[in-house]
Motif scaffolding. Structure first.
Motif, PDB file in Angstrom:
ATOM      1  N   ILE B  75      -4.413 -33.106 -34.320  1.00 20.01           N
ATOM      2  CA  ILE B  75      -5.473 -33.473 -33.367  1.00 20.01           C
ATOM      3  C   ILE B  75      -5.254 -32.743 -32.049  1.00 20.01           C
ATOM      4  CG2 ILE B  75      -6.408 -35.397 -32.011  1.00 20.01           C
ATOM      5  CD1 ILE B  75      -5.785 -37.172 -34.460  1.00 20.01           C
ATOM      6  N   PHE B  76      -4.004 -32.713 -31.599  1.00 16.15           N
ATOM      7  CA  PHE B  76      -3.710 -32.028 -30.330  1.00 16.15           C
ATOM      8  C   PHE B  76      -3.983 -30.534 -30.455  1.00 16.15           C
ATOM      9  CE2 PHE B  76      -0.958 -35.797 -30.183  1.00 16.15           C
ATOM     10  CZ  PHE B  76      -1.355 -36.326 -28.976  1.00 16.15           C
ATOM     11  N   ARG B  78      -6.031 -29.120 -32.408  1.00 18.58           N
ATOM     12  CA  ARG B  78      -7.465 -28.890 -32.433  1.00 18.58           C
ATOM     13  C   ARG B  78      -8.029 -28.904 -31.006  1.00 18.58           C
ATOM     14  NH1 ARG B  78      -9.278 -32.947 -36.405  1.00 18.58           N
ATOM     15  NH2 ARG B  78      -7.647 -32.059 -37.712  1.00 18.58           N
ATOM     16  N   LEU B  79      -7.458 -29.762 -30.168  1.00 28.80           N
ATOM     17  CA  LEU B  79      -7.947 -29.862 -28.783  1.00 28.80           C
ATOM     18  C   LEU B  79      -7.420 -28.727 -27.889  1.00 28.80           C
ATOM     19  CD1 LEU B  79      -7.567 -33.686 -28.080  1.00 28.80           C
ATOM     20  CD2 LEU B  79      -9.691 -32.398 -28.231  1.00 28.80           C
ATOM     21  N   ALA B  80      -6.536 -27.909 -28.451  1.00 27.07           N
ATOM     22  CA  ALA B  80      -5.836 -26.917 -27.626  1.00 27.07           C
ATOM     23  C   ALA B  80      -6.739 -26.084 -26.704  1.00 27.07           C
ATOM     24  CB  ALA B  80      -4.990 -26.010 -28.512  1.00 27.07           C
ATOM     25  N   VAL B  82      -9.580 -26.636 -25.300  1.00 32.08           N
ATOM     26  CA  VAL B  82     -10.090 -27.422 -24.169  1.00 32.08           C
ATOM     27  C   VAL B  82      -8.973 -27.638 -23.143  1.00 32.08           C
ATOM     28  CG1 VAL B  82     -11.150 -29.591 -23.488  1.00 32.08           C
ATOM     29  CG2 VAL B  82     -11.690 -28.582 -25.711  1.00 32.08           C
ATOM     30  N   LEU B  83      -7.811 -28.111 -23.618  1.00 32.41           N
ATOM     31  CA  LEU B  83      -6.691 -28.376 -22.710  1.00 32.41           C
ATOM     32  C   LEU B  83      -6.268 -27.096 -21.995  1.00 32.41           C
ATOM     33  CD1 LEU B  83      -4.582 -30.689 -25.044  1.00 32.41           C
ATOM     34  CD2 LEU B  83      -5.984 -31.377 -23.093  1.00 32.41           C
ATOM     35  N   TYR B  84      -6.256 -26.020 -22.781  1.00 38.38           N
ATOM     36  CA  TYR B  84      -5.834 -24.730 -22.218  1.00 38.38           C
ATOM     37  C   TYR B  84      -6.759 -24.303 -21.069  1.00 38.38           C
ATOM     38  CZ  TYR B  84      -4.706 -19.745 -22.102  1.00 38.38           C
ATOM     39  OH  TYR B  84      -4.358 -18.498 -21.698  1.00 38.38           O
ATOM     40  N   ALA B 124       0.152 -26.632 -22.753  1.00 37.23           N
ATOM     41  CA  ALA B 124      -1.104 -26.096 -23.269  1.00 37.23           C
ATOM     42  C   ALA B 124      -0.863 -24.802 -24.026  1.00 37.23           C
ATOM     43  CB  ALA B 124      -2.077 -25.877 -22.109  1.00 37.23           C
ATOM     44  N   ARG B 131      -2.099 -22.861 -32.547  1.00 37.51           N
ATOM     45  CA  ARG B 131      -3.403 -22.750 -33.169  1.00 37.51           C
ATOM     46  C   ARG B 131      -3.756 -21.303 -33.483  1.00 37.51           C
ATOM     47  NH1 ARG B 131      -8.646 -25.805 -32.493  1.00 37.51           N
ATOM     48  NH2 ARG B 131     -10.215 -24.214 -32.854  1.00 37.51           N
ATOM     49  N   TRP B 362       5.419 -34.375 -29.612  1.00 36.38           N
ATOM     50  CA  TRP B 362       4.785 -33.541 -30.645  1.00 36.38           C
ATOM     51  C   TRP B 362       5.774 -33.185 -31.748  1.00 36.38           C
ATOM     52  CZ3 TRP B 362       2.367 -29.997 -26.425  1.00 36.38           C
ATOM     53  CH2 TRP B 362       1.222 -30.627 -25.904  1.00 36.38           C
TER      54      TRP B 362
END
Lengths: 642, 373
Positions: B75-76, B78-80, B82-84, B124, B131, B362
């Protein structure tokens, strides 16, 4: 319950699992490096370093650089640096504070409680590692006793500091400013924004020239490396030199400053305020903008700050209703009142609304619109010329000029003379004052300019605000043919070998005699107005005629700054009966000698009700000037008496 | 079908967690707190609140760690992006509204705490590279073309942190990224080119990239007695502190160097001085040993990951902890020039400890989910 299946047979993951060995090797390699280094430091060098940490610690001590000296125009020093043996206490090294303070109580004449409170306060202010100055100016006897005490107690020391002594005490407080330890709040601003090498505990200039010219005056503080033991006591032995020899960095003294100030005149001005029992300010500038004297009364003693001002002394200063800390000459602005009229006269003459001999009827009242505007006399002046109008300070005459000219034309000339703008004097905190225009009012107040406001503006009331320094500078320009110079105090900055670092020459801000400029004022126009000013001081009906100086003719203008508006009847009657804070201020600004003005003097007496209270101070000041710069005129006087 | 595939294991919450990881983190926390207490709570100290604040931050860190362990790490990842991107924006924002400390713009004042975008940037980047790199996961190995996108992912935050200037974080970003790339199969010529570039870039950076004070730090590292007033002084005092601890140390709160004012930043970047002075070589080695256990546990998480994403994430976390420990201690004991890098889980600091606990969470999550699909 689940099946545990080995999924690591994916081809890529298998490759990865082989490569991961690389990271084990990296971990072993880096940690081995750290381990070997630790073995080297702690096991092999350990003994030596242990001894070093126990016996010989190196301590950095800041060596205060002596600040530069500030001189007046005759090379009289205005400040000096005195040696100061101070008792300091380093809280972190003190083992038994109670016992120590009890012993100190016997020596330095402060109570144990006082000493403790003082230490606590300084620790909150400066953090725990700054030595606290417990007492300045130790006597020889105290020094010997403290030296003996040092054998038994740790954490106290006698330090040789520099005391910034303001020789003239309160006389020049607002010009020179004062010095003090940099505060925690100021520190980041000075270090980061200005990039100065300033550390906690350093002395910096605050206010006045000390602040404005701090970068020159300050010098470079040095560093001395002192070997101390683990308890902070200084050690003389040099047995272990792990660090090798470290050279001290010598302090570089600050640069010296020559000013335009004249100590004798400054004293004369200050004493005149004392003698006539007035509070206010005096500004004296010469024809090129050099400030000869800048007096504020009441004043304060800047030496209090050098000593480290106590809370009690500080609150007494800031709560004093007569505001001794304010530099009134540049930080306060007031309506110029009648001192503004000559500027309106300049505008009328230059715009050819008037000629020198034009007669204007000036009765005691003037009706405009639905309002009646008053003169300050009940009789009015009849038919008068512009010079007479200045002499008698006719209101109605100038109401009429105000209507003819309109505020924007007046503002064109007034602004050229520097009204409503900072003069750029080399002190911090100057306020700009205000010269209104129709556009200004629309923007700032959101209302159109009223025709009636031309009237009040023409007699220096309404929105117009000037600082004393501004008005003095404008009058000097009227006196010297239309040249507006930036007023300045500092003439030259130089090092101890007399190498000039900064040299300030007169700076012409505006030249009103320049024909190409829209604010051009002809010499003829200036002459007519100067004649009016001459009559103020010398004419039969001049408002300052009673304060003539023998053999030395001056010209000037009086004025009243209203603290707030009054009705017509109040203008005549009640000022002296009002509460002190609501009384008017009195202006008198004059230049002399009349034929070729050398100096302009402005005096503002606060809440004195009348300009007549400012006139004698100006007179006293000019007399001192004549005595010093034109002594032959004084002897002439004596001869004529014979 | 072989034997292992048939083996049936009973699994519950506790057996799914990597207990080595948890044990080592907790032990390091205890050492860190003892040490911080010693450094900040003597009578004359102005750092009285530091200890309590640190306990609070570590508590928050543990809550994050446990929650993250239970969440699927994918999940994290996948969000990479955006966070980045959010983090890049924060890094740019810090240039304009950031507060300065020691001449560098590093943090944004959020009222309750000071947010340092460069700390979360490391996180990030780990997610983002996990990813991105997975896409090039082939047997033939990464070529030059495949490295274009990962290089961009690294270069943007690198440039921004250099600009701050926060050289320590910038170098950490490159080292973490480098380690993650090397965890993939990389063509030999790419590795050779990388080494060559580093050799060439070094002198160039020295000539054009470093600010005078940064050059100074390197110079004083090489010749400490040249500038005994500036950073040389700090590194000399730090070395005296460490060395004087000898084998067993001077004892709790007995370090003369640490307790007096000789050590700068003794509760943050120079905390290892206090530990070494008061607990000696043995104390230092015990701490290093615990870090070694933690790092091996992180590699174990990576090794057992069910997919390449998890494996990469584990390597990223491993690299982040390893390089922090090495650069910090190396700087304190004079192996490396002085750069502002905290010692994980021991130095005082909200942002740095929290981001460390998130990263370890993580790794823990990778381990926890190794058997789940």
């Amino acid at each position: 319950m689940r099946l545990h299946i080995d999924y690591h047979d994916q081809p890529s993951l298998r490759g990865f699992q082989k490569r991961i060995k690389l990271f084990y090797f990296l971990l072993i390699f880096l940690f081995a490096g750290l381990t070997f280094r630790l073995i080297y430091l702690q096991i092999i060098q350990g003994n030596e370093l242990y001894a070093f940490s126990e016996k010989n610690l190196l301590k950095e001590i800041r060596v205060q650089a002596p600040r530069g000296i500030i001189y007046d125009r005759d090379q009289n020093p205005l400040v000096e640096n005195l040696p100061n043996f101070a008792l300091t206490l380093s809280p972190q090294f003190v083992q038994d504070l109670d016992a120590l303070t009890k012993e100190l109580e016997k020596i330095i004449g402060m109570s144990q409680k006082e000493i403790k409170q003082h230490i606590k306060k300084r620790m909150i202010l400066n953090g725990p590692y700054r030595p606290v100055i417990v007492k300045n100016f130790l006597s020889r006897g105290e020094i010997i006793q403290i030296e003996l005490l040092k054998i038994e107690y740790q954490g106290i020391n006698i330090e040789e500091l520099i005391f910034r002594h303001y020789i003239q005490d309160a006389l020049l407080a607002h010009v020179l400013g004062y010095t003090g330890e940099v505060s925690a709040r100021e520190l980041p601003r000075l270090q980061e924004k200005k990039g100065l090498d300033i550390q906690q505990g350093d002395i910096i200039g605050k206010r006045g020239l000390e602040e404005k010219f701090n970068i020159y005056l300050q010098g470079d503080n040095g560093t001395s490396f002192v070997k101390v033991d683990a308890k902070g006591q200084q050690k003389l032995s040099d047995s272990i030199s792990f660090l090798g020899h470290i050279e001290d960095i010598n302090a570089v003294p600050g640069l010296n400053v020559d000013t335009t100030l004249d100590l004798d005149l400054q004293k004369a001005g200050y004493e005149a305020f004392v003698k006539h029992e007035r509070q206010g300010t005096l500004v004296a500038i010469n024809k090129q903008g050099e400030i000869l004297a800048l007096v504020n009364y009441p004043s304060f003693d800047p030496n209090l700050f050098s000593k480290g001002i106590t809370v009690k002394e500080w609150s007494a200063l800031i709560n004093n209703p007569s505001k001794p800390l304010r530099n009134r000459a540049i930080q306060d602005h007031h309506p110029p009142g009648s001192t503004f009229k000559p500027i309106v006269a300049l505008a009328s003459l230059q715009e050819e609304k008037l000629r020198e001999n034009t007669l204007v009827y000036a009765p005691s009242t003037f009706r405009f619109g639905r309002r009646t505007y008053h003169d300050h006399t009940r009789t009015g002046q009849g038919y008068i010329t512009v010079a007479q109008a200045i002499e008698m300070s006719s209101n109605v005459f100038f109401y009429k000029q105000g209507l003819e000219l309109g505020v924007d034309t007046i503002a064109k000339y007034a602004k050229a003379l520097g009204i409503g703008k900072r003069t750029g004097i080399d002190l911090l905190g100057e306020v700009p004052g205000l010269m209104p225009t129709t556009e200004w009012k629309k923007e700032r107040i959101g209302e159109p300019w009223q025709a009636g406001e031309n009237l009040s503006t023409a007699i220096g009331q309404g929105f117009v605000l000037t600082t004393p320094i501004q008005l003095a500078s404008a009058y000097m320009a009227i006196g010297n043919g239309g040249k507006v110079y930036r007023p300045h105090i500092v003439k030259r900055v130089y090092d101890n070998n007399n190498n000039t670092v900064l040299s300030v020459s007169p700076e012409l801000v505006k030249d009103l005699s320049d024909k190409t400029k829209p604010y051009y004022i002809s010499e003829e126009t200036l002459k007519v107005v100067r004649k009016g000013l001459y009559r103020v001081a010398n004419g039969e009906r001049g408002t300052a005629r009673w304060a003539k100086i023998p053999n030395f003719e001056i010209a000037g203008k009086t004025g009243t700054a209203q603290v707030r508006g009054f009705s017509a009847s109040e203008i005549y009657q009640s000022c002296p009966k009002r509460p002190f804070a609501q009384r008017h201020h009195g202006w008198y600004v004059a230049f002399g000698p009349y034929e070729e003005p050398e100096m302009t003097v402005l005096v503002l007496t606060e809440h004195s009700c009348s300009s007549s209270k400012s006139v004698p101070i100006v007179k006293d000041f000019f007399q001192e000037y004549v005595k010093k710069y034109h002594p032959q005129l004084v002897t002439q006087k004596e001869e004529s008496k014979k | 079908m072989n034997y292992t595939a048939l083996q049936v294991t009973r699994k519950n919450f506790f057996t799914r967690l990597n207990l080595y990881l948890i044990f080592s983190i907790f032990s390091i926390n205890v050492i860190g707190l003892l040490n911080l207490y010693s450094a900040t709570t003597n009578i004359a100290s102005h750092l009285q609140n530091v200890f309590n604040t640190q306990i609070m931050w570590l508590g928050i860190g543990w809550v994050f760690f446990m929650i993250i362990s239970l969440i699927d790490y994918r999940i994290f990842v996948r969000l990479a992006p955006v966070l980045y991107i959010l983090n890049i924006i924060a890094l740019i924002a810090v240039m304009f509204i950031g507060k300065t400390s020691y001449g560098a713009q590093r943090w944004i004042d959020l009222g309750f705490f000071r947010y340092q975008p460069s700390e979360t940037m490391k996180l990030a980047i780990i997610l983002m590279l996990s990813r991105v790199l997975v896409r090039y996961n082939t047997e033939r190995g990464l070529g030059f073309k495949d490295l274009i996108i990962p290089a961009i992912v690294l270069l943007i935050p690198f440039a921004l942190t250099v600009k701050q200037p926060d050289l320590g974080t910038a170098l950490l970003i490159v080292m973490i990224g480098g380690a993650m790339i090397l965890a993939m199969k990389v063509k030999r010529r790419v590795i050779i080119a990388g080494v060559l570039m580093a050799v060439i870039a070094g002198p160039l950076a020295w000539q054009f990239g470093l600010k005078p004070y940064q050059k100074n730090r390197v110079l004083t590292f090489l010749y400490p007695n040249k500038d005994p007033r500036g950073t040389g002084y700090n590194s000399i005092q730090a070395r005296i502190a460490v060395g004087s601890g000898q084998l067993l140390g001077k004892g709790f709160q007995k370090g003369t160097q640490s307790q007096l004012e000789f050590l700068p930043e003794k509760h943050t970047d120079f905390i290892f001085c206090v530990l070494s002075e008061e607990h000696g070589f043995l104390g230092g080695m015990a701490t290093l040993g615990l870090f070694a256990i933690l790092l091996i546990a992180a590699l174990q998480c990576s090794f057992l990951a069910k997919d390449m994403t998890g494996a990469l994430l584990g390597v990223g976390v491993f690299a982040m902890v390893l390089f922090h420990v090495f650069v910090n201690i190396g700087m304190v004991i004079g192996l490396l020039p002085i750069v502002g890098v905290p010692l994980p889980l021991i130095s005082y600091g909200g942002s740095s400890n929290l981001s460390m606990m998130i990263a370890l969470g993580w790794a823990s999550s990778v381990y926890y989910h190794k058997d789940m699909f």
